[in-house]
Design a protein around this motif. Structure first.
Motif, PDB file in Angstrom:
ATOM      1  N   GLY A 167       0.826  -1.203   0.000  1.00 54.72           N
ATOM      2  CA  GLY A 167       0.000   0.000   0.000  1.00 54.72           C
ATOM      3  C   GLY A 167       0.852   1.242   0.000  1.00 54.72           C
ATOM      4  O   GLY A 167       1.831   1.319   0.734  1.00 54.72           O
ATOM      5  N   HIS A 168       0.495   2.203  -0.853  1.00 53.36           N
ATOM      6  CA  HIS A 168       1.239   3.462  -0.949  1.00 53.36           C
ATOM      7  C   HIS A 168       0.315   4.566  -1.456  1.00 53.36           C
ATOM      8  O   HIS A 168      -0.794   4.286  -1.921  1.00 53.36           O
ATOM      9  CB  HIS A 168       2.456   3.308  -1.872  1.00 53.36           C
ATOM     10  N   ILE A 169       0.763   5.789  -1.362  1.00 50.45           N
ATOM     11  CA  ILE A 169       0.009   6.925  -1.867  1.00 50.45           C
ATOM     12  C   ILE A 169      -0.093   6.784  -3.384  1.00 50.45           C
ATOM     13  O   ILE A 169       0.899   6.493  -4.060  1.00 50.45           O
ATOM     14  CB  ILE A 169       0.708   8.250  -1.498  1.00 50.45           C
ATOM     15  N   SER A 170      -1.299   6.975  -3.907  1.00 53.07           N
ATOM     16  CA  SER A 170      -1.490   6.885  -5.358  1.00 53.07           C
ATOM     17  C   SER A 170      -0.547   7.839  -6.074  1.00 53.07           C
ATOM     18  O   SER A 170      -0.473   9.020  -5.735  1.00 53.07           O
ATOM     19  CB  SER A 170      -2.933   7.225  -5.730  1.00 53.07           C
ATOM     20  N   GLY A 224       3.859  12.156   9.434  1.00 57.16           N
ATOM     21  CA  GLY A 224       2.916  11.086   9.699  1.00 57.16           C
ATOM     22  C   GLY A 224       2.919   9.990   8.647  1.00 57.16           C
ATOM     23  O   GLY A 224       2.316   8.946   8.839  1.00 57.16           O
ATOM     24  N   GLY A 225       3.573  10.245   7.525  1.00 52.93           N
ATOM     25  CA  GLY A 225       3.734   9.239   6.485  1.00 52.93           C
ATOM     26  C   GLY A 225       2.441   8.676   5.936  1.00 52.93           C
ATOM     27  O   GLY A 225       1.409   9.342   5.872  1.00 52.93           O
ATOM     28  N   PHE A 226       2.532   7.412   5.535  1.00 61.38           N
ATOM     29  CA  PHE A 226       1.419   6.740   4.880  1.00 61.38           C
ATOM     30  C   PHE A 226       0.201   6.630   5.789  1.00 61.38           C
ATOM     31  O   PHE A 226      -0.938   6.794   5.340  1.00 61.38           O
ATOM     32  CB  PHE A 226       1.875   5.356   4.396  1.00 61.38           C
ATOM     33  N   SER A 227       0.404   6.382   7.080  1.00 62.86           N
ATOM     34  CA  SER A 227      -0.741   6.254   7.992  1.00 62.86           C
ATOM     35  C   SER A 227      -1.498   7.581   8.108  1.00 62.86           C
ATOM     36  O   SER A 227      -2.731   7.598   8.145  1.00 62.86           O
ATOM     37  CB  SER A 227      -0.310   5.740   9.361  1.00 62.86           C
ATOM     38  N   ALA A 228      -0.781   8.696   8.139  1.00 66.58           N
ATOM     39  CA  ALA A 228      -1.439  10.004   8.185  1.00 66.58           C
ATOM     40  C   ALA A 228      -2.194  10.256   6.883  1.00 66.58           C
ATOM     41  O   ALA A 228      -3.288  10.834   6.884  1.00 66.58           O
ATOM     42  CB  ALA A 228      -0.412  11.111   8.437  1.00 66.58           C
ATOM     43  N   TRP A 229      -1.609   9.822   5.775  1.00 63.07           N
ATOM     44  CA  TRP A 229      -2.254   9.981   4.466  1.00 63.07           C
ATOM     45  C   TRP A 229      -3.583   9.207   4.444  1.00 63.07           C
ATOM     46  O   TRP A 229      -4.609   9.727   4.021  1.00 63.07           O
ATOM     47  CB  TRP A 229      -1.318   9.491   3.378  1.00 63.07           C
TER      48      TRP A 229
END
Length: 117
Positions: free
Chosen positions: A45-48, A102-107
């Motif tokens: 899982g990652h930011i689109s 916050g990285g991916f979880s914040a996203w």
């Protein structure tokens, strides 16, 4: 508290997920999102639209593929990893690098679009 790089005007050294999401929603051009986590984690899982550039390949791959004045948003497994990776890019001459706090979880918490491979 956000630190602003005075040499870069309104471009900040740290960005929260809501700010980046807003920039994407407004269709603002000419920026890149870099994920410096391990490839397996990126695939889960990652930011689109984020590109995977693991820390050990970061400078080499960024140098051949990105302009030094491009707006870059970077995130890792932790804020410390993001900060370290951002410093590495800045030290390599990339002027506009911002850490996604916050990285991916914040996203994900901000409702940002994600992808899996």
């Amino acid at each position: 508290m956000r630190m602003t790089n005075l040499l870069l005007g309104d471009f900040t050294l740290q960005t929260d997920a809501h700010e980046l999401k807003s920039r994407l929603q407004w269709g603002q051009p000419a920026f890149t999102i870099i994920d410096v986590r391990e490839r397996q984690t990126y695939n889960q899982g990652h930011i689109s639209g984020a590109i995977p550039l693991p820390v050990n390949e970061l400078v080499k791959r960024a140098t051949v593929s990105l302009a030094k004045d491009r707006d870059i948003y970077i995130y890792g497994d932790s804020d410390e990893q993001s900060a370290s990776a951002a410093k590495t890019l800045r030290d390599a001459g990339f002027a506009r690098v911002s850490e996604l706090t916050g990285g991916f979880s914040a996203w994900k918490a901000a409702g940002g679009s994600t992808e899996e491979i």
